[in-house]
Design an enzyme around this catalytic site. Structure first.
Site, PDB file in Angstrom:
ATOM      1  N   SER A 140     -29.661  -1.518  10.943  1.00 44.25           N
ATOM      2  CA  SER A 140     -30.037  -2.909  11.209  1.00 44.25           C
ATOM      3  C   SER A 140     -30.704  -2.969  12.568  1.00 44.25           C
ATOM      4  O   SER A 140     -30.391  -2.167  13.469  1.00 44.25           O
ATOM      5  CB  SER A 140     -28.797  -3.806  11.211  1.00 44.25           C
ATOM      6  OG  SER A 140     -29.081  -5.079  11.770  1.00 44.25           O
ATOM      7  N   TYR A 154     -20.282  -5.736  13.710  1.00 38.48           N
ATOM      8  CA  TYR A 154     -21.342  -5.375  12.757  1.00 38.48           C
ATOM      9  C   TYR A 154     -22.399  -4.507  13.424  1.00 38.48           C
ATOM     10  O   TYR A 154     -22.782  -3.447  12.911  1.00 38.48           O
ATOM     11  CB  TYR A 154     -21.974  -6.644  12.187  1.00 38.48           C
ATOM     12  CG  TYR A 154     -23.138  -6.373  11.256  1.00 38.48           C
ATOM     13  CD1 TYR A 154     -22.922  -6.020   9.933  1.00 38.48           C
ATOM     14  CD2 TYR A 154     -24.451  -6.452  11.725  1.00 38.48           C
ATOM     15  CE1 TYR A 154     -23.983  -5.759   9.082  1.00 38.48           C
ATOM     16  CE2 TYR A 154     -25.511  -6.200  10.881  1.00 38.48           C
ATOM     17  CZ  TYR A 154     -25.285  -5.852   9.562  1.00 38.48           C
ATOM     18  OH  TYR A 154     -26.348  -5.585   8.732  1.00 38.48           O
TER      19      TYR A 154
END
Length: 248
Positions: A140, A154
């Protein structure tokens, strides 16, 4: 048309499901796994009907350390090969640390990092046996710097999986290609709860086309879509955190 077998985890929805559709359209057969088998089987039937490709499915919780290698090996035996494994399964849960939601952060860490480790182990074992293979890790753009509040865990997990991939690439295993894809803001079920308009957000098919193109090119590292995320990625690595907060 391309030929080969692509295994995708977390394929029942979001980026995983759309990757399955797009890889099938390119001519790949598919090994799809996810926890939600009802949705997975419906996707498989859709792809068989629209593309004519061979699609097999399996239920898989990537945090089950015994199940991951068993499922990967079963797919490899059934197809006779696995040409590419896309480590995609993930969670977006999270809360600011120290606010009483350690359970959400722990679940995300177990799925996104420990589960990814299990997938890399199982995939590379198959690839070593075959003497070839393409490992793709979906990271990401948030992995590039520490993120705040509900994104902290995350982002840390996505940085971790990128480091796993880089370590494997550094090992220079004969026949093994390793790619890390850093998606920017792509609309999916993981972020559908976000109501406010997000800058640079693209729809799922558009975003996944960029992901698939990078994977097909066997890019070592890809920020997708390239505009605006490639230049933003360069900036994020050097800017002060006070500025990074405004970009993300």
């Amino acid at each position: 048309m391309t030929s080969g077998v692509v295994l995708i985890t977390g394929a029942s929805s979001g980026l995983g499901a759309e990757m399955a559709r797009q890889f099938a359209a390119l001519g790949y057969d598919l090994a799809l796994c996810a926890r939600r088998t009802e949705r997975l089987d419906a996707l498989a039937e859709e792809i068989r009907r629209t593309s004519g490709r061979r699609v097999e499915t399996a239920a898989l919780d990537v945090t089950d350390a015994d199940a991951v290698p068993a499922v990967f090996t079963r797919f490899a035996d059934s197809f006779g090969t696995l040409d590419r494994v896309v480590v995609n399964a993930g969670l977006g849960k999270g809360a600011p640390l120290g606010t009483g939601r350690a359970d959400a952060n722990r679940e995300t860490a177990m799925t996104n990092f420990v589960g990814a480790l299990a997938q890399c182990e199982a995939a590379v074992e198959v690839f070593r046996r075959q003497g070839r293979g393409h490992l793709v890790v979906i990271s990401s753009i948030s992995a590039l710097r520490g993120m705040r509040k509900s994104m902290t865990t995350y982002a840390a997990t996505k940085a971790g999986v990128a480091a796993l991939a880089e370590g494997l690439r550094s090992e220079r295993i004969p026949g093994l290609d390793v790619s890390v894809v850093y998606p920017g803001y792509i609309r999916s079920e993981m972020n559908e709860h976000v109501q406010q308009k997000t800058r640079f957000m693209v729809d799922t098919p558009t975003g996944v086309r960029a992901v698939v193109a990078a994977i097909e090119a066997r890019r070592v590292k890809a920020y997708v879509p390239a505009w605006p995320w490639a230049p933003i990625a360069r900036l994020m690595r050097v800017l002060p955190l006070s500025v990074v907060r405004k970009l993300t």
